[in-house]
Structures are given as C-alpha cells and as structure tokens.
Enzyme design. Structure first.
Site, mmCIF file in Angstrom:
data_model
loop_
_atom_site.group_PDB
_atom_site.id
_atom_site.type_symbol
_atom_site.label_atom_id
_atom_site.label_comp_id
_atom_site.label_asym_id
_atom_site.label_seq_id
_atom_site.Cartn_x
_atom_site.Cartn_y
_atom_site.Cartn_z
ATOM 1 N N HIS A 47 37.803 48.066 45.483
ATOM 2 C CA HIS A 47 36.901 47.424 44.519
ATOM 3 C C HIS A 47 35.724 46.681 45.156
ATOM 4 O O HIS A 47 34.582 46.873 44.780
ATOM 5 C CB HIS A 47 37.671 46.421 43.661
ATOM 6 C CG HIS A 47 38.821 47.007 42.902
ATOM 7 N ND1 HIS A 47 38.700 48.108 42.102
ATOM 8 C CD2 HIS A 47 40.129 46.634 42.821
ATOM 9 C CE1 HIS A 47 39.871 48.390 41.546
ATOM 10 N NE2 HIS A 47 40.757 47.506 41.970
ATOM 11 N N HIS A 70 38.057 50.315 38.156
ATOM 12 C CA HIS A 70 37.830 49.577 36.907
ATOM 13 C C HIS A 70 36.888 48.392 37.116
ATOM 14 O O HIS A 70 36.346 47.863 36.159
ATOM 15 C CB HIS A 70 39.153 49.143 36.271
ATOM 16 C CG HIS A 70 39.783 47.925 36.873
ATOM 17 N ND1 HIS A 70 40.511 47.942 38.023
ATOM 18 C CD2 HIS A 70 39.775 46.637 36.467
ATOM 19 C CE1 HIS A 70 40.933 46.730 38.297
ATOM 20 N NE2 HIS A 70 40.505 45.904 37.376
#
Ligand code: BG6
Length: 473
Positions: free
Chosen positions: A246, A184
């Site tokens: 991430h 995300h």
C-alpha cells in the site's frame, strides 16, 4: 484559526460505465466463505449497488465449503444489511445469487463456474496467494470467455521474481488491462485527494520538490493486533502487508509528475514511472530499514499477548509487526529528500497520514520571537482531513510566533475503498489497480531491504503492545 468543513459532492452515478465499454455481467468471488469476502468485498459491493441502482449484476460465490445458493444469499444479505444497502440493483443480486462448490485449483470446476456466468465475467481471487497461483495455473486449461477480468488481492507474488513470473502467467491468459491488481488504499478517497490537492491548485505543486520539501512521512500506525490472521500475516509481516502493498503506491502518488489525464493509461504510467525511481535512501538498504515486533502489553482496555505467543505464530520466522523504511526518489525533482514509510500493529495510537514537512525559512527577521517550526502539510487517512500547520503572528503579542492550523474535514467518500475497487472492476476501468510493472518495482525496493534484514544486518527490535514503538526509535 478557522476550521473549514467540506463535503464530497460527487454527482450521482447511474451505474453506466465511464469507459464506454461493456460492463461486467457476472462477478465470481473465489474464496466466497472467507473473511475478506464477508468483511470487505460484499459490504463494498452493497454500497456500490446502492449508488448505482441501474446496474444488473450476477454474483456467484465459489468455494470448496459445502453451501448452497440460499445460504450464500443469506451471507450476501447480511453483508449488504451491514451497510444499509438497498434498491433494485441490490435486490437483483440477492435474487440471482448463486453458489457453486468449487476447488479453485481444478480446471473442471473453474470451467463449470464460467459456464454459469452471464455476460463478461470478472473472477475475483479472494484467496491466499498460494491458492491464487494454483487457480491461475488451472485457468490455463480452461476456455476463458472473451474479455474475462482477473482481480487479484495482495500480496501480488512473494518477491520481485515471483511477481514477474505471476505477471507472465497472467499475461499468457489475458491482456494487461484485464488484470486488476487490487490495492484498496487507492480506493480511499483521501488517498485520491492527493491528485486534486497537487494538480488542481497552484499553491502546492510548485513546492513539491527538493528545493522546498525537507522530508515526507507516509505513516499507517494501527492499534489493531494480529486479529487471528497469523496464517497470512506471519509470512508477510508489516513490510509486505503494508509497505509493499500500500504505502509505496501512496508514495508514487506523492512523487509522480502530473499525468496527462487520470484515466487508466496515463495515471498508471505516471505512477509506474515514479516507482521506477524509488530506492533505499542513499542506496543503503541496511541503514534504510528498521524492524520490530510487539511484546505483551495493553492498548486501552485490551490486553495483548506477545506477538510470538499469538496462536499460529512461528517465532523463528522473525516476523516484524512494525516496519520503517527511508526511501528516496532518484529524480531531479526529489533526489535527496527522505521519504519515511512506516506501519505497525498494536501501537499506542492510530496515526494514519501523509506528512509533508517543508524546509525552514532561510532567514527569520530579527524581533520575531517564539518557537519556529517548519510548515507541515498533513493529509490524514482516517478520519479523512487535511491540515496545514503554519507559523503566524498572534494571538496575543503580535511579534511572538504561534502555531496556526488550517484544516478541512473531508466528508466520507461516496463509496468505501472496496466499493471503489469494485467500481473499477465492474466498469472494466483499471485506473485504480496496479500495473504489472508497478507491482514488480514495489517488490524490488522491498526485496533489497528485506535481504539486509535476512542477512542479520538489521536487528529485530521489540516494543510493548500499546507503546509508540521501540524506545530507541
Ligand atoms: C490491509 C492489511 O491490507 O490493510 C491490514 O492486510 C491492515 O493488516 C489494513 O490493517 C489497513 O487498511 P484499512 O483500510 O483497513 O485501515
């Protein structure tokens, strides 16, 4: 210095896909009663459908928990309400929401779910990694509709070998462009702003190399503690939860060469190439990493227990809640520049940014006084902003240097990160998802440093919750 505000002015999206292919007809959420679904996925979907009123999607919730379609629709409605989602696309999803009691490891159950789907289905695995692996196995005994997409949450596997095995299992079911490895962070609008900043200005890109950059920090310090996530987090730790999943992707966006286009094939290839070049700084996995975990402390008015006293934590796992790694990109462009990636929980302040520190000037003309600091470009990852810190003359004595800041506040992105993730999935555009090879390279780097940790060569340090980290850091 002036402060300039900018707003994102994306053109309205009508809901037609940008890739020229048929979009997804049914989104199946496996793990429908989980926290990820209600807290992130459904609000992201609500925002997306509000932006795209013409979209017609069916939403199937699948989970072992005994619920019915009316209860599921209520869960979906509550999540949509939390982001003020409205419009015909939202109403359509709510009117057709379906819930199927499903054991994701059962081929029969999965076949039944797929039989209820209309159009091309996307299966979103909002499940713990072990359950996802069982579901992928079960899918090998299911007949998958043409074009089915598989969207997997992080962590993708548990190490490089596991990620490679998972890739093989997935690619024996569907093609690579039907697999969405979700990150995300790649849906965060400021992370994507790195592309525009670097490749749509003449100012920065020519300086983004070892001749001009002294170091790069990619930091995601959080004030949040464990938040009842021991079942997942105690096995992952800060290194896997944030750096593997991430921050390495963010590093790839900072280090990669300009892609031919930002479409999936080119963008993913450029990022993957960038990740292939990453290794622990100076090839030394022991010196390249530091780790620590929090002890009891106070953050604002919140009192946190020691991490090891949190419910569900096994102290013998030696899980770190703060990880810092120094990496380098072994390329002509970047070789020798340290990239410090760091993320931790229960810290004093939320610092979420990419900070690019430029080299010092080779000569300061005599007579210019004041404290000389290097130029720093900060891309802030929440609140979304950009700051360029410079040395300037004035105010006051014109021969004394002062620090000036050029800053721009970016308005909120049109969609939240999960809205962007779902946008890509529903339009079958994998630009913002990881390629299989990229996922394996991220593990390669992390595995080397974790092996040094597991062999006891790097101590697990401590810091009180609410502090800035161990005193010696
Ligand atoms: C998640 C991690 O992927 O990202 C969390 O599992 C972390 O531990 C979160 O807090 C941070 O991202 P965001 O967008 O919620 O700030």
């Amino acid at each position: 210095m002036d402060t300039t505000s900018t707003e994102n002015t994306n053109a309205e999206d009508t809901g037609t896909q940008g890739t020229g292919t048929e979009s997804i007809g049914t989104l199946v959420v496996l793990g429908a009663t989980g926290d990820l679904t209600s807290r992130l996925l459904l609000p992201g979907l609500g925002r997306l459908l509000t932006e795209q009123p013409a979209r017609r999607l069916r939403l199937i919730g699948a989970d072992p928990a005994p619920r019915d379609s009316r209860q599921w629709a209520e869960v979906v409605r509550a999540a949509f309400d939390s982001v003020d989602a409205t419009g015909p696309a939202v109403d359509h999803v709510l009117d057709h929401a379906e819930y199927l009691v499903t054991d994701a490891s059962s081929a029969e159950d999965l076949q039944q779910v797929l039989a209820s789907a209309t159009g091309i289905p996307a299966l979103y695995f909002a499940l713990p990694p072990a359950v996802t692996a069982k579901a992928i196995d079960a899918l090998h005994r299911v007949s998958l509709p043409e074009g089915t997409l598989l969207a997997l949450e992080k962590p993708f596997g548990a190490d490089q070998t596991g990620a490679a095995a998972l890739n093989r299992r997935l690619l024996s079911l569907v093609d690579e462009d039907q697999v969405f490895r979700v990150d995300h962070f790649l849906g965060k609008s400021t992370v994507l702003n790195i592309l525009g900043l670097r490749f749509a200005n003449y100012l920065f890109e020519p300086l983004f190399n070892r001749d001009h950059v002294a170091k790069v920090e990619i930091v995601y310090d959080e004030q949040l503690g464990l938040e009842n996530r021991a079942g997942y987090y105690d096995r992952a730790g800060a290194m896997v939860d944030m750096i593997q999943s991430h921050l390495l992707q963010v590093m790839a966006l900072v280090t990669m060469d300009a892609p031919q286009s930002v479409h999936a094939t080119d963008l993913r290839a450029a990022k993957t190439e960038a990740l292939r070049a990453v290794r622990p700084f100076a090839g030394d996995p022991v010196a390249a990493g530091r780790r620590a975990r929090y002890t009891a402390g106070t953050i604002g008015d919140r009192r946190l227990p020691s991490y090891t006293d949190e419910h569900g934590v096994d102290p013998d796992r030696d899980t770190e809640t703060l990880a810092e790694v120094t990496l380098e990109s072994t390329t002509w462009r970047w070789s020798g520049v340290p990239f410090v990636l760091r993320s931790g929980k229960a810290l004093e302040a939320a610092r979420r940014e990419i900070a690019i520190t430029f080299r010092e000037v080779p000569h300061l003309p005599a007579g210019l006084d004041g404290h000389l600091e290097p130029t720093v470009l900060r891309v802030c990852l929440g609140p979304d902003a950009m700051v360029l810190e410079l040395n300037v003359n004035g105010p006051g004595d014109p021969f004394v240097l002062d620090r000036g800041r050029l800053s721009a506040d970016f308005g909120a992105g049109r969609l939240n990160p999960y809205g962007e993730v779902l946008h890509g999935i529903l339009d079958r555009d994998p630009s913002l998802s990881l390629s299989g090879e990229a996922a394996e390279h991220a593990w390669r780097v992390v595995d080397q440093i974790r092996a040094a940790w597991q062999s006891g060569q790097v101590p697990l340090e401590e810091y009180p919750a609410g502090s800035s980290g161990p005193q010696t850091w």
